[in-house]
Every structure is written in C-alpha cells, then in structure tokens.
Design a protein around this motif. Structure first.
Motif, PDB file in Angstrom:
ATOM      1  N   HIS A 143      26.126  53.609  26.679  1.00  0.00           N
ATOM      2  CA  HIS A 143      27.163  53.413  25.664  1.00  0.00           C
ATOM      3  C   HIS A 143      28.053  54.654  25.575  1.00  0.00           C
ATOM      4  CE1 HIS A 143      29.043  52.999  21.695  1.00  0.00           C
ATOM      5  NE2 HIS A 143      28.971  51.709  21.934  1.00  0.00           N
ATOM      6  N   TYR A 144      27.453  55.816  25.625  1.00  0.00           N
ATOM      7  CA  TYR A 144      28.229  57.059  25.591  1.00  0.00           C
ATOM      8  C   TYR A 144      29.184  57.135  26.785  1.00  0.00           C
ATOM      9  CZ  TYR A 144      29.434  61.995  25.652  1.00  0.00           C
ATOM     10  OH  TYR A 144      30.135  63.179  25.674  1.00  0.00           O
ATOM     11  N   LEU A 145      28.674  56.814  27.961  1.00  0.00           N
ATOM     12  CA  LEU A 145      29.511  56.831  29.160  1.00  0.00           C
ATOM     13  C   LEU A 145      30.648  55.811  29.041  1.00  0.00           C
ATOM     14  CD1 LEU A 145      30.076  57.639  32.150  1.00  0.00           C
ATOM     15  CD2 LEU A 145      28.581  55.724  32.776  1.00  0.00           C
ATOM     16  N   ALA A 146      30.315  54.596  28.628  1.00  0.00           N
ATOM     17  CA  ALA A 146      31.329  53.541  28.503  1.00  0.00           C
ATOM     18  C   ALA A 146      32.366  53.915  27.457  1.00  0.00           C
ATOM     19  CB  ALA A 146      30.665  52.214  28.149  1.00  0.00           C
ATOM     20  N   VAL A 175      28.323  47.832  28.231  1.00  0.00           N
ATOM     21  CA  VAL A 175      26.875  48.031  28.346  1.00  0.00           C
ATOM     22  C   VAL A 175      26.175  46.689  28.544  1.00  0.00           C
ATOM     23  CG1 VAL A 175      24.795  48.818  27.143  1.00  0.00           C
ATOM     24  CG2 VAL A 175      26.883  50.176  27.033  1.00  0.00           C
ATOM     25  N   GLN A 176      26.600  45.689  27.799  1.00  0.00           N
ATOM     26  CA  GLN A 176      26.015  44.355  27.968  1.00  0.00           C
ATOM     27  C   GLN A 176      26.219  43.848  29.388  1.00  0.00           C
ATOM     28  OE1 GLN A 176      27.593  41.574  25.113  1.00  0.00           O
ATOM     29  NE2 GLN A 176      25.611  41.386  24.125  1.00  0.00           N
ATOM     30  N   GLU A 177      27.440  43.963  29.864  1.00  0.00           N
ATOM     31  CA  GLU A 177      27.757  43.508  31.215  1.00  0.00           C
ATOM     32  C   GLU A 177      26.971  44.304  32.253  1.00  0.00           C
ATOM     33  OE1 GLU A 177      29.433  41.050  34.023  1.00  0.00           O
ATOM     34  OE2 GLU A 177      29.554  40.862  31.838  1.00  0.00           O
ATOM     35  N   THR A 178      26.771  45.584  31.997  1.00  0.00           N
ATOM     36  CA  THR A 178      25.989  46.432  32.904  1.00  0.00           C
ATOM     37  C   THR A 178      24.566  45.901  33.034  1.00  0.00           C
ATOM     38  OG1 THR A 178      27.302  48.378  32.362  1.00  0.00           O
ATOM     39  CG2 THR A 178      25.105  48.767  33.276  1.00  0.00           C
ATOM     40  N   PHE A 179      23.936  45.582  31.901  1.00  0.00           N
ATOM     41  CA  PHE A 179      22.570  45.079  31.956  1.00  0.00           C
ATOM     42  C   PHE A 179      22.502  43.686  32.583  1.00  0.00           C
ATOM     43  CE2 PHE A 179      21.658  48.502  28.915  1.00  0.00           C
ATOM     44  CZ  PHE A 179      20.532  49.033  29.533  1.00  0.00           C
ATOM     45  N   ILE A 180      23.521  42.892  32.393  1.00  0.00           N
ATOM     46  CA  ILE A 180      23.563  41.569  33.041  1.00  0.00           C
ATOM     47  C   ILE A 180      23.636  41.743  34.557  1.00  0.00           C
ATOM     48  CG2 ILE A 180      24.986  39.507  33.395  1.00  0.00           C
ATOM     49  CD1 ILE A 180      25.700  39.702  30.383  1.00  0.00           C
ATOM     50  N   LYS A 181      24.517  42.634  35.002  1.00  0.00           N
ATOM     51  CA  LYS A 181      24.633  42.898  36.441  1.00  0.00           C
ATOM     52  C   LYS A 181      23.329  43.456  36.993  1.00  0.00           C
ATOM     53  CE  LYS A 181      29.617  43.718  36.583  1.00  0.00           C
ATOM     54  NZ  LYS A 181      30.662  44.725  36.821  1.00  0.00           N
ATOM     55  N   ALA A 182      22.705  44.354  36.245  1.00  0.00           N
ATOM     56  CA  ALA A 182      21.438  44.946  36.688  1.00  0.00           C
ATOM     57  C   ALA A 182      20.352  43.875  36.780  1.00  0.00           C
ATOM     58  CB  ALA A 182      21.009  46.055  35.733  1.00  0.00           C
ATOM     59  N   PHE A 183      20.319  42.986  35.823  1.00  0.00           N
ATOM     60  CA  PHE A 183      19.321  41.919  35.847  1.00  0.00           C
ATOM     61  C   PHE A 183      19.504  41.019  37.067  1.00  0.00           C
ATOM     62  CE2 PHE A 183      17.786  37.681  34.658  1.00  0.00           C
ATOM     63  CZ  PHE A 183      16.457  37.985  34.371  1.00  0.00           C
ATOM     64  N   ARG A 184      20.758  40.717  37.365  1.00  0.00           N
ATOM     65  CA  ARG A 184      21.039  39.853  38.519  1.00  0.00           C
ATOM     66  C   ARG A 184      20.622  40.509  39.840  1.00  0.00           C
ATOM     67  NH1 ARG A 184      26.936  38.099  36.476  1.00  0.00           N
ATOM     68  NH2 ARG A 184      26.286  36.486  35.024  1.00  0.00           N
ATOM     69  N   ALA A 234      33.116  49.766  33.239  1.00  0.00           N
ATOM     70  CA  ALA A 234      34.065  50.248  32.229  1.00  0.00           C
ATOM     71  C   ALA A 234      35.477  50.330  32.805  1.00  0.00           C
ATOM     72  CB  ALA A 234      33.621  51.619  31.698  1.00  0.00           C
ATOM     73  N   ILE A 235      35.596  50.820  34.011  1.00  0.00           N
ATOM     74  CA  ILE A 235      36.905  50.910  34.659  1.00  0.00           C
ATOM     75  C   ILE A 235      37.479  49.509  34.884  1.00  0.00           C
ATOM     76  CG2 ILE A 235      38.087  51.570  36.793  1.00  0.00           C
ATOM     77  CD1 ILE A 235      36.136  54.009  36.863  1.00  0.00           C
ATOM     78  N   ASP A 236      36.627  48.580  35.318  1.00  0.00           N
ATOM     79  CA  ASP A 236      37.072  47.194  35.503  1.00  0.00           C
ATOM     80  C   ASP A 236      37.547  46.592  34.181  1.00  0.00           C
ATOM     81  OD1 ASP A 236      36.470  47.347  38.181  1.00  0.00           O
ATOM     82  OD2 ASP A 236      34.565  46.248  38.012  1.00  0.00           O
ATOM     83  N   PHE A 237      36.819  46.873  33.098  1.00  0.00           N
ATOM     84  CA  PHE A 237      37.217  46.360  31.792  1.00  0.00           C
ATOM     85  C   PHE A 237      38.578  46.928  31.380  1.00  0.00           C
ATOM     86  CE2 PHE A 237      33.928  44.138  29.106  1.00  0.00           C
ATOM     87  CZ  PHE A 237      33.147  43.709  30.176  1.00  0.00           C
ATOM     88  N   LEU A 238      38.786  48.216  31.625  1.00  0.00           N
ATOM     89  CA  LEU A 238      40.081  48.822  31.280  1.00  0.00           C
ATOM     90  C   LEU A 238      41.215  48.178  32.056  1.00  0.00           C
ATOM     91  CD1 LEU A 238      39.432  52.659  30.968  1.00  0.00           C
ATOM     92  CD2 LEU A 238      39.980  51.040  29.159  1.00  0.00           C
ATOM     93  N   ARG A 239      40.995  47.964  33.335  1.00  0.00           N
ATOM     94  CA  ARG A 239      42.024  47.300  34.152  1.00  0.00           C
ATOM     95  C   ARG A 239      42.306  45.902  33.626  1.00  0.00           C
ATOM     96  NH1 ARG A 239      39.408  49.179  39.789  1.00  0.00           N
ATOM     97  NH2 ARG A 239      40.368  51.232  39.909  1.00  0.00           N
ATOM     98  N   ARG A 276      45.852  44.497  31.972  1.00  0.00           N
ATOM     99  CA  ARG A 276      46.509  43.305  32.485  1.00  0.00           C
ATOM    100  C   ARG A 276      46.717  42.281  31.374  1.00  0.00           C
ATOM    101  NH1 ARG A 276      42.815  41.416  36.033  1.00  0.00           N
ATOM    102  NH2 ARG A 276      42.827  43.403  37.060  1.00  0.00           N
ATOM    103  N   LYS A 277      45.724  42.137  30.500  1.00  0.00           N
ATOM    104  CA  LYS A 277      45.831  41.184  29.394  1.00  0.00           C
ATOM    105  C   LYS A 277      46.943  41.579  28.428  1.00  0.00           C
ATOM    106  CE  LYS A 277      40.991  39.825  29.200  1.00  0.00           C
ATOM    107  NZ  LYS A 277      39.765  39.990  28.418  1.00  0.00           N
ATOM    108  N   GLN A 278      47.124  42.871  28.218  1.00  0.00           N
ATOM    109  CA  GLN A 278      48.166  43.321  27.302  1.00  0.00           C
ATOM    110  C   GLN A 278      49.546  43.024  27.850  1.00  0.00           C
ATOM    111  OE1 GLN A 278      47.395  47.452  26.617  1.00  0.00           O
ATOM    112  NE2 GLN A 278      45.628  47.052  25.333  1.00  0.00           N
ATOM    113  N   TRP A 279      49.716  43.070  29.158  1.00  0.00           N
ATOM    114  CA  TRP A 279      51.029  42.837  29.730  1.00  0.00           C
ATOM    115  C   TRP A 279      51.333  41.359  29.832  1.00  0.00           C
ATOM    116  CZ3 TRP A 279      53.723  40.498  33.604  1.00  0.00           C
ATOM    117  CH2 TRP A 279      55.041  40.909  33.739  1.00  0.00           C
ATOM    118  N   LEU A 280      50.331  40.561  30.213  1.00  0.00           N
ATOM    119  CA  LEU A 280      50.555  39.132  30.387  1.00  0.00           C
ATOM    120  C   LEU A 280      50.393  38.412  29.058  1.00  0.00           C
ATOM    121  CD1 LEU A 280      48.586  38.343  33.626  1.00  0.00           C
ATOM    122  CD2 LEU A 280      51.039  38.457  33.362  1.00  0.00           C
TER     123      LEU A 280
END
Length: 173
Positions: A18-21, A35-44, A67-72, A76-80
């Motif tokens: 969470h601190y890193l994100a 963090v949630q998405e991280t644990f989902i990816k790790a579980f998979r 986190a970087i993917d979420f920022l991107r 994109r969502k803000q522009w579109l």
C-alpha cells in the motif's frame, strides 16, 4: 512449487505494498485498488512461486507495475469522455466561453470521432448519425428504418461502445 497461505501473505505485505502504491499514485483509494489487483495477479500466478523467500520482492514488482498501469488507465479515462451524452455533445457542438486551447482539443477530438464513425458498419453508422446529427429518438429511427425499437437501441449501444474502443485504441497507439 510451495504452498502459499494468501491470508498470511496479505497480512505480512499489505502495508508495504500500500505504501508503494500510494507513493506512485498519490491516491489512497487507488492505492487500495492497486494492492487488491496485485494480490489477484499473485494468486493467479501462485503456481510459479518456487521460493517463499522472494515473495516480498515479487509482490513489490507486481504492485509497482500495477500502480503505473492504473495511472496510465486513469490518465486515459480523464481525457476520454466516458459518458455517452458528453461524447455526443462534443461531437456535434462547440460550447462558447472556452479557451482557444480547449476549443482546439475538442475540434481534434471531433475529427478523431468522425474518423472513427466511418469505420463502423453501415447499420451502426446509420442509426448513430440519425440519433446524433438529426436528433431523432429511438422510436423515430425505428419507424424510418422499419426496425424494432429494441434493435435500434442495441445498435446505438454497440456503435457507441465500438467508438469508445476505437478512440481508446488510437490514443494508446
């Protein structure tokens, strides 16, 4: 492959991730999603874990990239414009009282939108143009084209969805 207890892993690494994100996103709610998405990816990908000693580093890398993917994605969502009525208004009218830069951005977006409309199938183009350019209601379009009203609604929905996808794809390219 070792068996991993995800509850234990979550308790151990949550604060660190969470601190890193948060340090990347600067948004507490978005950091929680990361963090949630991280644990989902790790579980998979848990079957790829060979050594439990490196789980912390592995999770940290996943969290940073997520986190970087979420920022991107957020940028994109803000522009579109995601709201269909907003997209429709931008497509066919320019509002007064805007700066020149805003007007140019809207005009460029309109051009991209018009280019994307041409890529739609003829049946999608037809209903979308009748709705947006001529301001017809779904029932009026259905009567003119001798279609069911539900068919017109579904074609409009699919056309808008395809437009959003086309524009998002062009922006990421």
């Amino acid at each position: 492959m070792k068996e991993v207890d995800f509850n234990d892993m979550y308790k151990t690494y949550y604060k660190r991730l969470h601190y890193l994100a948060y340090s990347i996103t600067r948004d507490s709610h978005l950091a929680e999603d990361v963090v949630q998405e991280t644990f989902i990816k790790a579980f998979r990908k848990s079957e790829t874990i060979e050594s439990t000693e490196k789980i912390g580093a592995w999770l940290t890398v996943i969290a940073g990239r997520t986190a970087i993917d979420f920022l991107r994605s957020e940028k994109r969502k803000q522009w579109l414009p995601s709201d269909q009525t907003m997209m429709e208004q931008m497509m066919f009218e320019v509002k007064s009282g805007m700066t020149t830069e805003e007007e140019v951005d809207i005009l460029l977006f309109k051009e991209a939108l018009n280019r994307s409309v041409v890529t739609l199938s003829a049946e999608y183009q037809q209903v979308l143009i009748m709705k947006l350019q001529f301001g017809l209601q779904e029932k009026e379009i259905a009567n003119l084209l001798k279609l069911n009203s539900a068919t017109v609604k579904s074609r409009l929905h699919r056309a808008r969805k395809q437009l959003r996808r086309n524009i998002a794809d062009k922006e990421t390219a």
